[in-house]
Motif scaffolding. Structure first.
Motif, mmCIF file in Angstrom:
data_model
loop_
_atom_site.group_PDB
_atom_site.id
_atom_site.type_symbol
_atom_site.label_atom_id
_atom_site.label_comp_id
_atom_site.label_asym_id
_atom_site.label_seq_id
_atom_site.Cartn_x
_atom_site.Cartn_y
_atom_site.Cartn_z
ATOM 1 N N LEU A 84 0.846 -1.201 0.000
ATOM 2 C CA LEU A 84 0.000 0.000 0.000
ATOM 3 C C LEU A 84 0.880 1.248 0.000
ATOM 4 O O LEU A 84 0.977 1.957 0.996
ATOM 5 C CB LEU A 84 -0.935 -0.004 1.212
ATOM 6 C CG LEU A 84 -1.884 -1.199 1.307
ATOM 7 C CD1 LEU A 84 -2.682 -1.148 2.597
ATOM 8 C CD2 LEU A 84 -2.821 -1.237 0.108
ATOM 9 N N GLY A 85 1.528 1.488 -1.124
ATOM 10 C CA GLY A 85 2.461 2.607 -1.216
ATOM 11 C C GLY A 85 1.794 3.928 -1.513
ATOM 12 O O GLY A 85 2.086 4.569 -2.515
ATOM 13 N N ASN A 89 -0.514 6.756 3.638
ATOM 14 C CA ASN A 89 -0.037 5.701 4.540
ATOM 15 C C ASN A 89 1.338 6.040 5.087
ATOM 16 O O ASN A 89 1.637 5.781 6.257
ATOM 17 C CB ASN A 89 0.009 4.355 3.810
ATOM 18 C CG ASN A 89 -1.368 3.761 3.632
ATOM 19 O OD1 ASN A 89 -2.257 3.965 4.448
ATOM 20 N ND2 ASN A 89 -1.564 3.031 2.545
ATOM 21 N N LEU A 90 2.185 6.626 4.243
ATOM 22 C CA LEU A 90 3.508 7.026 4.715
ATOM 23 C C LEU A 90 3.379 8.119 5.769
ATOM 24 O O LEU A 90 4.068 8.091 6.796
ATOM 25 C CB LEU A 90 4.371 7.505 3.554
ATOM 26 C CG LEU A 90 5.769 8.007 3.933
ATOM 27 C CD1 LEU A 90 6.549 6.950 4.718
ATOM 28 C CD2 LEU A 90 6.543 8.426 2.699
ATOM 29 N N ARG A 91 2.476 9.064 5.547
ATOM 30 C CA ARG A 91 2.262 10.123 6.551
ATOM 31 C C ARG A 91 1.810 9.531 7.881
ATOM 32 O O ARG A 91 2.292 9.913 8.948
ATOM 33 C CB ARG A 91 1.221 11.129 6.051
ATOM 34 C CG ARG A 91 1.738 12.090 4.993
ATOM 35 C CD ARG A 91 0.598 13.030 4.592
ATOM 36 N NE ARG A 91 0.993 13.931 3.533
ATOM 37 C CZ ARG A 91 1.573 15.102 3.744
ATOM 38 N NH1 ARG A 91 1.845 15.492 4.968
ATOM 39 N NH2 ARG A 91 1.893 15.876 2.729
ATOM 40 N N ARG A 92 0.867 8.583 7.829
ATOM 41 C CA ARG A 92 0.397 7.921 9.056
ATOM 42 C C ARG A 92 1.552 7.206 9.752
ATOM 43 O O ARG A 92 1.686 7.244 10.970
ATOM 44 C CB ARG A 92 -0.693 6.892 8.734
ATOM 45 C CG ARG A 92 -2.086 7.452 8.547
ATOM 46 C CD ARG A 92 -3.096 6.308 8.390
ATOM 47 N NE ARG A 92 -3.175 5.507 9.586
ATOM 48 C CZ ARG A 92 -3.342 4.173 9.596
ATOM 49 N NH1 ARG A 92 -3.444 3.497 8.475
ATOM 50 N NH2 ARG A 92 -3.411 3.525 10.737
ATOM 51 N N ALA A 93 2.386 6.529 8.949
ATOM 52 C CA ALA A 93 3.511 5.794 9.516
ATOM 53 C C ALA A 93 4.508 6.743 10.182
ATOM 54 O O ALA A 93 5.015 6.456 11.272
ATOM 55 C CB ALA A 93 4.186 4.971 8.421
ATOM 56 N N LEU A 94 4.776 7.868 9.538
ATOM 57 C CA LEU A 94 5.688 8.851 10.127
ATOM 58 C C LEU A 94 5.121 9.398 11.430
ATOM 59 O O LEU A 94 5.848 9.581 12.414
ATOM 60 C CB LEU A 94 5.950 9.988 9.137
ATOM 61 C CG LEU A 94 6.798 9.618 7.913
ATOM 62 C CD1 LEU A 94 6.754 10.748 6.880
ATOM 63 C CD2 LEU A 94 8.240 9.320 8.321
ATOM 64 N N ALA A 133 4.845 11.855 -1.016
ATOM 65 C CA ALA A 133 4.175 12.293 0.213
ATOM 66 C C ALA A 133 4.312 13.793 0.428
ATOM 67 O O ALA A 133 3.411 14.441 0.955
ATOM 68 C CB ALA A 133 4.742 11.539 1.416
ATOM 69 N N LEU A 134 5.448 14.340 0.005
ATOM 70 C CA LEU A 134 5.652 15.780 0.169
ATOM 71 C C LEU A 134 4.624 16.587 -0.615
ATOM 72 O O LEU A 134 4.221 17.675 -0.202
ATOM 73 C CB LEU A 134 7.068 16.165 -0.280
ATOM 74 C CG LEU A 134 8.197 15.693 0.628
ATOM 75 C CD1 LEU A 134 9.548 15.989 -0.005
ATOM 76 C CD2 LEU A 134 8.099 16.347 2.000
ATOM 77 N N GLY A 135 4.184 16.042 -1.752
ATOM 78 C CA GLY A 135 3.233 16.773 -2.587
ATOM 79 C C GLY A 135 1.789 16.355 -2.396
ATOM 80 O O GLY A 135 0.898 16.885 -3.046
ATOM 81 N N ALA A 136 1.556 15.386 -1.502
ATOM 82 C CA ALA A 136 0.194 14.861 -1.333
ATOM 83 C C ALA A 136 -0.620 15.728 -0.374
ATOM 84 O O ALA A 136 -0.082 16.361 0.533
ATOM 85 C CB ALA A 136 0.258 13.435 -0.788
ATOM 86 N N ALA A 137 -1.903 15.732 -0.607
ATOM 87 C CA ALA A 137 -2.801 16.484 0.266
ATOM 88 C C ALA A 137 -2.908 15.792 1.621
ATOM 89 O O ALA A 137 -2.915 14.567 1.709
ATOM 90 C CB ALA A 137 -4.183 16.570 -0.384
ATOM 91 N N GLU A 138 -3.000 16.588 2.670
ATOM 92 C CA GLU A 138 -3.181 16.020 4.000
ATOM 93 C C GLU A 138 -4.640 15.650 4.199
ATOM 94 O O GLU A 138 -5.538 16.241 3.610
ATOM 95 C CB GLU A 138 -2.735 17.018 5.066
ATOM 96 C CG GLU A 138 -1.238 17.218 5.091
ATOM 97 C CD GLU A 138 -0.773 17.809 6.410
ATOM 98 O OE1 GLU A 138 -1.413 17.542 7.445
ATOM 99 O OE2 GLU A 138 0.213 18.544 6.389
#
Length: 201
Positions: A84-85, A89-94, A133-138
């Motif tokens: 699930l890339g 998901n990366l934001r949640r993991a961080l 992730a840097l460019g993704a909407a929160e």
């Protein structure tokens, strides 16, 4: 020896991971789990150096388990290994203070390298996913709204969600209505689809 725990619900993949990692002379698999609800207790019991967790697990998802381990001050360092890339998901993991995040389609040797680096105190994240992730909407959802929607996505009805989160059924309905509105969704099912596609669950 680096002692690791693996949580992966797909039996064939879990066995393949164990076999692959067992080829490494300095890494030992001390436990292999198929549900997320076992993770915290087994990590506290076995004290592995690294816990390798999938995100989609029965019971408790891998990121929620990582967050629980962080809250409890567990010494084990966490590597999320997932298909699930999504940036969300990366934001949640961080946010859960994990130490690494790799995709399952990475080169096999990359996993052993990541385990060694994380065991030494380094952090290992997929570089392309970090850029995305840097460019993704929160996520516009509050943590509680996300919890409610995550349980709804698992198939729980309003009363089951209320019991699980110690809320009233009316409060759960209010949360679901707010989620549908915030995401511009047609209904609850559409809200789940939007949130999952965006990686917010």
């Amino acid at each position: 020896m680096i002692r690791i725990l693996i949580a992966e619900d797909m039996r064939m993949l879990r066995r393949a991971l164990v076999e692959l990692i067992s080829l490494e002379p300095d890494i030992e698999v001390v436990a292999e789990l198929e549900t997320g609800s076992e993770i915290v207790a087994r990590v506290e019991e076995l004290q592995p150096d690294v816990a390798i967790l999938d995100i989609e697990l029965p019971g408790v998802d891998g990121i929620a388990a990582a967050e629980a381990l962080h809250r409890r001050g567990a010494a084990a360092r966490v590597l999320i290994l997932t298909s699930l890339g999504r940036p969300g998901n990366l934001r949640r993991a961080l946010d859960a203070q994990v130490h690494g995040f790799l995709l399952k389609d990475a080169e096999p040797g990359r996993l052993a390298e990541a385990i060694r680096a994380i065991a030494k105190g380094e952090r290992v994240f997929d570089p392309q996913l970090m850029l995305a992730a840097l460019g993704a909407a929160e996520s516009p959802l509050t943590p509680r709204e996300a919890d409610v929607l995550r349980l709804a996505a698992d198939g729980d009805d309003v009363d089951e969600i209320a019991a699980a989160l110690y809320l009233s059924s009316g409060t759960v309905r209010n949360y679901l209505t707010a989620v549908v509105y915030k995401l511009g969704a047609r209904n609850r099912v559409d809200a789940i689809r939007i949130a999952q596609t965006s990686g917010w669950l």
